[in-house]
Design a protein around this motif. Structure first.
Motif, PDB file in Angstrom:
ATOM      1  N   GLU A 114       0.830  -1.199   0.000  1.00 50.23           N
ATOM      2  CA  GLU A 114       0.000   0.000   0.000  1.00 50.23           C
ATOM      3  C   GLU A 114       0.867   1.252   0.000  1.00 50.23           C
ATOM      4  N   CYS A 115       0.483   2.207  -0.838  1.00 52.49           N
ATOM      5  CA  CYS A 115       1.178   3.499  -0.880  1.00 52.49           C
ATOM      6  C   CYS A 115       0.782   4.287   0.363  1.00 52.49           C
ATOM      7  N   ARG A 116       1.780   4.700   1.122  1.00 51.77           N
ATOM      8  CA  ARG A 116       1.496   5.468   2.337  1.00 51.77           C
ATOM      9  C   ARG A 116       1.048   6.881   2.019  1.00 51.77           C
ATOM     10  N   ALA A 117       1.292   7.350   0.805  1.00 50.67           N
ATOM     11  CA  ALA A 117       0.913   8.711   0.436  1.00 50.67           C
ATOM     12  C   ALA A 117      -0.557   8.813   0.034  1.00 50.67           C
ATOM     13  N   GLU A 152      -1.431  -4.843  -6.229  1.00 48.81           N
ATOM     14  CA  GLU A 152      -1.756  -6.262  -6.100  1.00 48.81           C
ATOM     15  C   GLU A 152      -1.033  -7.035  -7.194  1.00 48.81           C
ATOM     16  N   PRO A 153      -0.127  -7.950  -6.817  1.00 48.12           N
ATOM     17  CA  PRO A 153       0.649  -8.693  -7.821  1.00 48.12           C
ATOM     18  C   PRO A 153      -0.235  -9.478  -8.796  1.00 48.12           C
ATOM     19  N   GLN A 154      -1.391  -9.947  -8.335  1.00 43.08           N
ATOM     20  CA  GLN A 154      -2.273 -10.719  -9.212  1.00 43.08           C
ATOM     21  C   GLN A 154      -2.812  -9.865 -10.355  1.00 43.08           C
ATOM     22  N   TRP A 162      10.032   2.380 -10.701  1.00 40.06           N
ATOM     23  CA  TRP A 162       8.570   2.283 -10.746  1.00 40.06           C
ATOM     24  C   TRP A 162       7.973   3.243  -9.724  1.00 40.06           C
ATOM     25  N   LYS A 163       6.864   3.874 -10.088  1.00 37.41           N
ATOM     26  CA  LYS A 163       6.203   4.825  -9.195  1.00 37.41           C
ATOM     27  C   LYS A 163       4.726   4.494  -9.091  1.00 37.41           C
ATOM     28  N   CYS A 164       4.104   4.974  -8.040  1.00 37.54           N
ATOM     29  CA  CYS A 164       2.681   4.770  -7.800  1.00 37.54           C
ATOM     30  C   CYS A 164       1.893   5.313  -8.991  1.00 37.54           C
ATOM     31  N   PRO A 165       0.979   4.522  -9.550  1.00 36.60           N
ATOM     32  CA  PRO A 165       0.210   4.996 -10.703  1.00 36.60           C
ATOM     33  C   PRO A 165      -0.790   6.100 -10.352  1.00 36.60           C
ATOM     34  N   LYS A 203       8.853   3.890  -5.002  1.00 29.87           N
ATOM     35  CA  LYS A 203       8.649   2.523  -4.506  1.00 29.87           C
ATOM     36  C   LYS A 203       8.872   2.420  -3.001  1.00 29.87           C
ATOM     37  N   VAL A 204       9.763   3.228  -2.448  1.00 33.88           N
ATOM     38  CA  VAL A 204      10.064   3.172  -1.014  1.00 33.88           C
ATOM     39  C   VAL A 204       8.906   3.692  -0.160  1.00 33.88           C
ATOM     40  N   ALA A 205       7.926   4.345  -0.780  1.00 33.10           N
ATOM     41  CA  ALA A 205       6.779   4.885  -0.045  1.00 33.10           C
ATOM     42  C   ALA A 205       5.709   3.817   0.201  1.00 33.10           C
ATOM     43  N   PHE A 206       5.954   2.594  -0.232  1.00 37.04           N
ATOM     44  CA  PHE A 206       4.977   1.513  -0.076  1.00 37.04           C
ATOM     45  C   PHE A 206       5.313   0.655   1.132  1.00 37.04           C
TER      46      PHE A 206
END
Length: 111
Positions: free
Chosen positions: A15-18, A24-26, A47-50, A56-59
């Motif tokens: 989950e993105c903390r922001a 979800e990998p599926q 990779w960044k949150c869409p 990525k470190v924010a997850f």
């Protein structure tokens, strides 16, 4: 890290903390052409949150789908309700509301 530990976290959701977006990998990520079945660890470092473009470190790891939500140490409390999955909790809450509504409506049948 052992092979078993890697296998256990391969399908974990992150989950993105922001913004709260859940990777979800599926499902993968259509916006960045990430194929379904790609674990979070396999995502490229850039990779960044869409949703909010956080790095990525924010997850944070929230575990696999279908598990009880919350901290592991708190799952033993709450009369067993804390071990329910979010779907089971919704069913319990809305089912109880529906039964309460039916009981309330049945009062109109009394004379």
């Amino acid at each position: 890290m052992s092979e078993q530990a890697v296998a256990n976290t391969a399908l974990d959701r992150y989950e993105c903390r922001a913004c709260g977006y859940v990777y979800e990998p599926q499902k993968g990520d259509d916006k960045h052409d990430i194929a379904p079945g790609t674990s979070f660890e396999e995502l490229p470092n850039n990779w960044k949150c869409p949703v909010c473009s956080a790095k990525k470190v924010a997850f944070t790891n929230i575990g696999p789908a279908g598990t009880a939500s919350g901290f592991q140490e708190n799952l033993k409390y709450g009369l067993g309700v804390n071990t329910l999955t979010p779907g089971q909790k919704n069913l319990l809450i809305f089912g109880a509301l529906a039964i309460a509504f039916l009981f309330f409506m049945s009062l109109y049948g009394l004379k």
